[in-house]
Write an enzyme that holds these catalytic residues in place. Structure first.
Site, PDB file in Angstrom:
ATOM      1  N   ARG A 213     -23.862 -44.372 105.326  1.00 33.85           N
ATOM      2  CA  ARG A 213     -23.933 -43.449 104.071  1.00 33.85           C
ATOM      3  C   ARG A 213     -22.686 -43.737 103.562  1.00 33.85           C
ATOM      4  NH1 ARG A 213     -24.016 -37.671 106.153  1.00 33.85           N
ATOM      5  NH2 ARG A 213     -21.810 -37.765 106.174  1.00 33.85           N
ATOM      6  N   ASP A 214     -22.693 -43.285 102.073  1.00 34.32           N
ATOM      7  CA  ASP A 214     -21.527 -43.284 101.080  1.00 34.32           C
ATOM      8  C   ASP A 214     -21.136 -44.601 101.355  1.00 34.32           C
ATOM      9  OD1 ASP A 214     -19.753 -42.318  99.356  1.00 34.32           O
ATOM     10  OD2 ASP A 214     -18.561 -41.064 100.767  1.00 34.32           O
TER      11      ASP A 214
ATOM     12  N   SER B 181     -17.479 -39.163 102.443  1.00 42.67           N
ATOM     13  CA  SER B 181     -18.606 -38.542 103.203  1.00 42.67           C
ATOM     14  C   SER B 181     -19.311 -39.599 104.116  1.00 42.67           C
ATOM     15  CB  SER B 181     -19.462 -37.847 102.327  1.00 42.67           C
ATOM     16  OG  SER B 181     -19.009 -37.047 101.617  1.00 42.67           O
TER      17      SER B 181
ATOM     18  N   ASP C 153     -26.894 -39.922  96.127  1.00 39.79           N
ATOM     19  CA  ASP C 153     -26.150 -41.110  95.952  1.00 39.79           C
ATOM     20  C   ASP C 153     -26.680 -42.469  96.263  1.00 39.79           C
ATOM     21  OD1 ASP C 153     -24.172 -39.507  94.448  1.00 39.79           O
ATOM     22  OD2 ASP C 153     -22.522 -40.037  95.883  1.00 39.79           O
TER      23      ASP C 153
ATOM     24  N   TYR D 212     -29.483 -35.799 104.427  1.00 38.42           N
ATOM     25  CA  TYR D 212     -28.274 -36.404 104.138  1.00 38.42           C
ATOM     26  C   TYR D 212     -27.574 -37.293 105.382  1.00 38.42           C
ATOM     27  CZ  TYR D 212     -24.012 -37.738 101.876  1.00 38.42           C
ATOM     28  OH  TYR D 212     -22.602 -38.403 101.293  1.00 38.42           O
TER      29      TYR D 212
ATOM     30  N   ASP E   4     -14.861 -31.765  98.320  1.00 37.19           N
ATOM     31  CA  ASP E   4     -15.427 -32.963  98.167  1.00 37.19           C
ATOM     32  C   ASP E   4     -14.857 -34.176  98.965  1.00 37.19           C
ATOM     33  OD1 ASP E   4     -17.336 -32.079  96.185  1.00 37.19           O
ATOM     34  OD2 ASP E   4     -15.601 -32.156  94.522  1.00 37.19           O
TER      35      ASP E   4
END
Length: 396
Positions: free
Chosen positions: A126-127, A133, A174, A121, A364
């Site tokens: 990212r995200d 994140s 995701d 990850y 989270d």
């Protein structure tokens, strides 16, 4: 890792239903299915990470100090439960070394073969749809090259050098979900080509006999709607095709074992039609087992493997959410069913195993609940809630 859901066009299918099979015969060859088509969880124990167990000592002490022996004893059981190890940065590659050492020790001590669960990850950008994140790499700052050379390649070398262990690797939670539904978000639109190339590269690098690869397929509340199912399968096939581009004429195809779902989310594995939440109305994927069954025929039609691992590290209690879009530190929730590959429990031949991908207790993000810490930080009060509300299989 977060689940910001921009369900573009997904809810427009109210009243639509998914057919048993999207297309009739003939079926294409299983071009992306591994020749060594073996469930890596059968006959093996999911590695229990001692680092996570150590964090839970504070939870054990908290219950014990209150004289709550019942929940203190549940913590002891949770500490022995297998979870995945998240590798989320270049400096975090050492987590693989620690996991390998600990798994070898446990395998030698008990004689029980271990399957080490890992999450890869660290994509650039990212995200893209939420940001809770966001990672260390940016495509504007040479991130894709760095990802390939300084993250994926050493990641793969470490697994290749540990042939005495079996690994199950979840690829980039995701990311491809955003490719299916969030192209209306400009940052995602720019990031998706990078996501595809990065994941395709990781698939090629991790073609190892001791590794089972699972591309992340978001969850039923995101990609499980009737309109999204074929789009998701097409996206996964696009990435697998990219992984096989420019290969030598007689070279073996780059393949995967299957797909991971519900990573870091709260959906139950299986609910009855009578107890399904109201917000799942019109969806064929109202729990994660049904999502696996709904997506499988579309995968098969494109030559993809229809095998799934499903995260049940945390499950929302009935009534905890008013919509699937509530993804952050959902309350109340509890530890879900313990990891298992037993079909007597799974009751779905498309599912390899129930697993705990998200280590319960890690926040989270700074959302969902007042005082929640940043993503990945320890959230002591939250993990106590997970213990109190744990599934019966955890308490047994």
């Amino acid at each position: 890792m977060v689940h910001a859901l921009t369900l573009l066009a997904a809810l427009s299918a109210a009243g639509a239903s998914v057919t048993a099979s999207p297309l009739g015969p003939p079926k294409p060859p299983k071009q992306f299915v591994s020749g060594n088509d073996v469930n890596p969880f059968v006959g093996r124990k999911l590695f229990a990470n001692p680092k996570w167990a150590t964090k839970l000592e504070a939870t054990y002490n908290s219950f014990n100090s209150k004289g709550d022996r019942t929940n203190a004893n549940i913590v002891r059981k949770v500490q022995k439960t297998g979870t995945f190890v998240w590798v989320t940065s270049r400096s975090g590659l050492s987590e693989i070394d620690d996991a390998i050492r600990a798994a070898r020790t446990e395998q030698q001590r008990t004689g029980q073969k271990q399957v080490v669960g890992l999450v890869l990850y660290n994509l650039p950008d990212r995200d893209c749809s939420a940001g809770e994140s966001a990672g260390e790499l940016s495509s504007k700052n040479d991130g894709l090259r760095i990802y390939k050379e300084e993250f994926v390649k050493p990641y793969a070398r470490k697994l290749k050098d540990a042939k005495d262990l079996t690994f199950a690797v979840v690829l980039e939670p995701d990311s491809l979900g955003n490719a299916v539904t969030n192209m209306g978000v400009e940052f995602c639109k720019q990031a998706v080509p990078v996501y595809r190339e990065g994941i395709a590269f990781a698939i090629k690098e991790l073609q190892l006999e001791n590794v089972g690869l699972y591309i992340d397929a978001a969850h039923g509340g995101w990609l499980g709607w009737a309109d999204n199912l074929p789009l998701a399968a097409k996206e996964f096939a696009t990435v697998l095709s990219l992984a096989n581009a420019n290969k030598a004429p007689n070279a073996r195809n780059a393949t995967i074992r299957g797909f991971s779902t519900n990573v870091s989310n709260y959906n139950p594995y299986l609910v009855t039609n009578e107890t399904r939440p109201a917000y799942t109305e019109w969806s064929p994927s109202y729990d994660e087992s049904h999502y696996a069954s709904s997506l499988s025929p579309y995968l098969t039609e494109l030559g993809l493997p229809a095998h799934f691992i499903i995260d049940q590290g945390r499950v929302a209690l009935p009534g905890a959410r008013e919509e699937w879009g509530e993804w952050c530190n959902v309350e109340p929730a509890g530890f879900g069913h313990t990891p298992t590959a037993d079909q007597g429990v799974l009751k779905n031949e498309n599912v390899d195993a129930i697993v705990w991908v998200k280590p319960g207790g890690e926040s989270d993000g700074q959302c969902g609940l007042a005082g929640a810490p940043r993503a990945g930080a320890w959230f002591g009060g939250y993990v106590e809630m997970l213990v109190k509300n744990a599934d019966a299989s955890v308490k047994a």
